[in-house]
Design an enzyme around this catalytic site. Structure first.
Site, short mmCIF file in Angstrom:
data_model
loop_
_atom_site.label_atom_id
_atom_site.label_comp_id
_atom_site.label_asym_id
_atom_site.label_seq_id
_atom_site.Cartn_x
_atom_site.Cartn_y
_atom_site.Cartn_z
N LYS A 10 3.20 99.73 19.06
CA LYS A 10 4.09 100.84 19.41
C LYS A 10 5.42 100.23 19.86
O LYS A 10 5.45 99.40 20.77
CB LYS A 10 3.48 101.67 20.54
N THR A 33 -1.09 107.46 21.93
CA THR A 33 -0.35 106.43 21.18
C THR A 33 -0.06 105.18 22.01
O THR A 33 0.09 104.10 21.45
CB THR A 33 0.98 107.00 20.67
N ASP A 34 0.03 105.34 23.33
CA ASP A 34 0.54 104.23 24.14
C ASP A 34 -0.23 102.92 23.93
O ASP A 34 0.36 101.85 23.86
CB ASP A 34 0.51 104.58 25.64
N THR A 52 -2.17 112.83 23.52
CA THR A 52 -1.44 114.05 23.17
C THR A 52 -2.05 114.77 21.98
O THR A 52 -2.09 115.99 21.94
CB THR A 52 0.03 113.68 22.85
N1 DGL Z 1 -0.10 108.51 27.91
C1 DGL Z 1 -0.12 108.82 26.53
C2 DGL Z 1 -1.31 108.23 25.82
O1 DGL Z 1 -2.39 108.73 25.91
C3 DGL Z 1 -0.01 110.27 26.21
C4 DGL Z 1 0.94 110.44 25.10
C5 DGL Z 1 0.33 110.11 23.76
O2 DGL Z 1 -0.76 110.54 23.41
O3 DGL Z 1 1.00 109.43 23.03
O4 DGL Z 1 -1.17 107.26 25.16
#
Ligand code: DGL
Length: 467
Positions: A266, A187-188, A111
């Site tokens: 996370k 972040t995931d 993101t």
């Molecule tokens: N699927 C998520 C990722 O890339 C997108 C959201 C984010 O960046 O946290 O981890």
């Protein structure tokens, strides 16, 4: 050309959705007033992803939030304005100040790498220094920034190949003498990549700060800019030369916490304060004004030109993680062995257990030379397999307790260890020797309570620590 324009005008809308837009003579980037069976809405029609269903339209409201409206409930819709889509944000030249530290920002995706620009209407990577300066001018107060896009993927698609790629890119920058590194990441799975980098780049001379955002920068509640500013501060000025994760501390826009790469995870799917240090205190808090260490046992920044870094960018991907659940059958383990997996990390119950029916499969896996390590699903606390008879039995079958290594960290470390050797004793030595804080002697007694509680507890805790 007409087809291209049409594609653009109805981007992602097909079937009944597209027919409805055509009927009301509106399209993507039309600002519309919509009357539905549930009330009236005003907003901007957003493009849909190719894979989204055809029955809903997405509207960006003035509040910044998106709503999905079912086409079948739309009674009337008319355009009040139409935006132009420009697929670029204005580039502003990033000012160079010889007195400021040089920081390299690597982009991997997620993101934080994208910005849905509703004024102009496109999903754009804000990546060149000029684009970043255009969106977050505060970065220039902190450092001279260079950027490089390594990947443009969501973090669920990061894996061994990318871990090695990022580690090599960081090593090359360090060699060139950069003062700090920022890695933008989804972040995931940021904590997986953080752990991989902490093993692959031991004792780096400068900070390596991973950063992401839970909300994209088009949303009023976005954490992207603040996380980036704080990450830049930690990378440019900070004394902690480790791989770290820099994300929101409390739920409000006050400060970020710097977490050690191997103790962070996370913990919430949507809160901005989703990253927590587990079994450990965070390394520091960082605001726009200052970096306040919360502990002192960290690797310090090396004087310019000096580096004792040990780089080992290797990974054997034939490793798996098995999250035990009651009722698990032995074929789960057997099928991994049959598929050629060389290492298995088990996230067991309680102190590190699995059910009896799985035991024979563990014995078969050990016989096949598969390296097996036990971690705990509780995340806090240690694997202790001497307490119950069953734990001892599992150890006798060849499963080695991995102290208080987090399951994902043990998975990453096992892949990294098997990238170096398959000798069981050497693998065990690598696995059980703390390298980057992944195994600790004890967990802080206050940590378990403090870091689960959110804002009031953290504020109180940091107030006490700063005294
Ligand atoms: N699927 C998520 C990722 O890339 C997108 C959201 C984010 O960046 O946290 O981890």
């Amino acid at each position: 050309m007409a087809t291209d324009n049409n594609q653009e005008r109805f981007r992602g809308y097909r079937g009944v959705g597209r027919a409805t837009l055509e009927r009301f003579e509106v399209g993507v980037w039309s600002e519309v007033v919509v009357h539905t069976a549930d009330g009236e809405y005003q907003g901007l029609i957003l493009p849909r992803s190719e894979t989204a269903d055809e029955r809903h339209m997405v509207l960006k409201m003035a509040s910044g939030y998106n709503v999905g409206l079912a086409f079948e409930r739309i009674e009337e819709m008319h355009e009040v304005n139409r935006r132009e889509a420009h697929y670029k944000i204005p580039e502003k030249e990033f000012p160079y100040d010889p007195g400021k530290p040089s920081v390299k920002l690597f982009g991997t995706g997620g993101t934080i790498a994208s910005r849905l620009d509703y004024r102009t209407g496109a999903v754009i990577p804000a990546f060149s220094p000029g684009e970043l300066y255009g969106s977050v001018p505060e970065l220039a107060d902190v450092c001279n920034l260079q950027t490089e896009k390594l990947y443009g993927i969501f973090s669920e698609n990061m894996g061994p190949e990318q871990y090695i790629g990022v580690a090599k890119a960081c090593a090359a920058e360090i060699e060139k003498g950069v003062d700090g590194i920022i890695i933008g990441h989804g972040t995931d799975t940021m904590h997986h990549t953080a752990a991989a980098l902490a093993f692959m780049l031991q004792r780096p001379p400068v900070p390596i700060v991973m950063v992401g955002s839970q909300r994209s920068s088009d949303r009023p509640s976005s954490d992207a800019a603040l996380n980036l500013i704080h990450a830049a501060k930690a990378a440019a000025e900070g004394d902690i030369a480790e791989v770290m994760v820099c994300m929101f501390g409390p739920t409000s826009d006050e400060y970020d916490l710097l977490h050690r790469a191997t103790r962070v995870r996370k913990m919430h799917s949507s809160y901005r304060s989703t990253f927590r240090s587990l079994g450990e205190r965070p390394l520091a808090m960082v605001s726009s004004e200052e970096i306040v260490p919360l502990r002192h046992d960290y690797h310090r920044r090396e004087p310019k030109g000096r580096s004792e870094m040990k780089a080992a960018p290797v990974f054997d991907g034939r490793v798996s993680i098995v999250y035990y659940y009651p009722g698990m059958r032995p074929d789960i383990i057997d099928s991994l062995v049959a598929s050629g997996y060389k290492g298995i990390v088990i996230a067991g119950t309680g102190l590190g257990h699995v059910n009896k029916p799985v035991y024979p499969a563990l014995a078969r896996a050990a016989k096949a030379g598969v390296h097996m390590y036990m971690t705990v699903q509780t995340l806090w606390g240690y694997t202790q397999m001497y307490v119950y008879e069953t734990g001892r039995e599992i150890m006798e079958l060849g499963v080695i307790p991995a102290a208080n290594m987090l399951p994902e960290v043990a998975y990453v470390k096992l892949g990294w260890a098997l990238g170096q050797t398959h000798d069981p004793e050497k693998v065990k030595e690598i696995m059980l020797t703390p390298i980057a804080g992944e195994i600790t002697e004890r967990e802080p007694p206050d940590g378990y309570l403090v870091y689960q509680g959110g804002l009031p507890e953290i504020v109180e805790f940091t107030r006490r620590v700063r005294k």
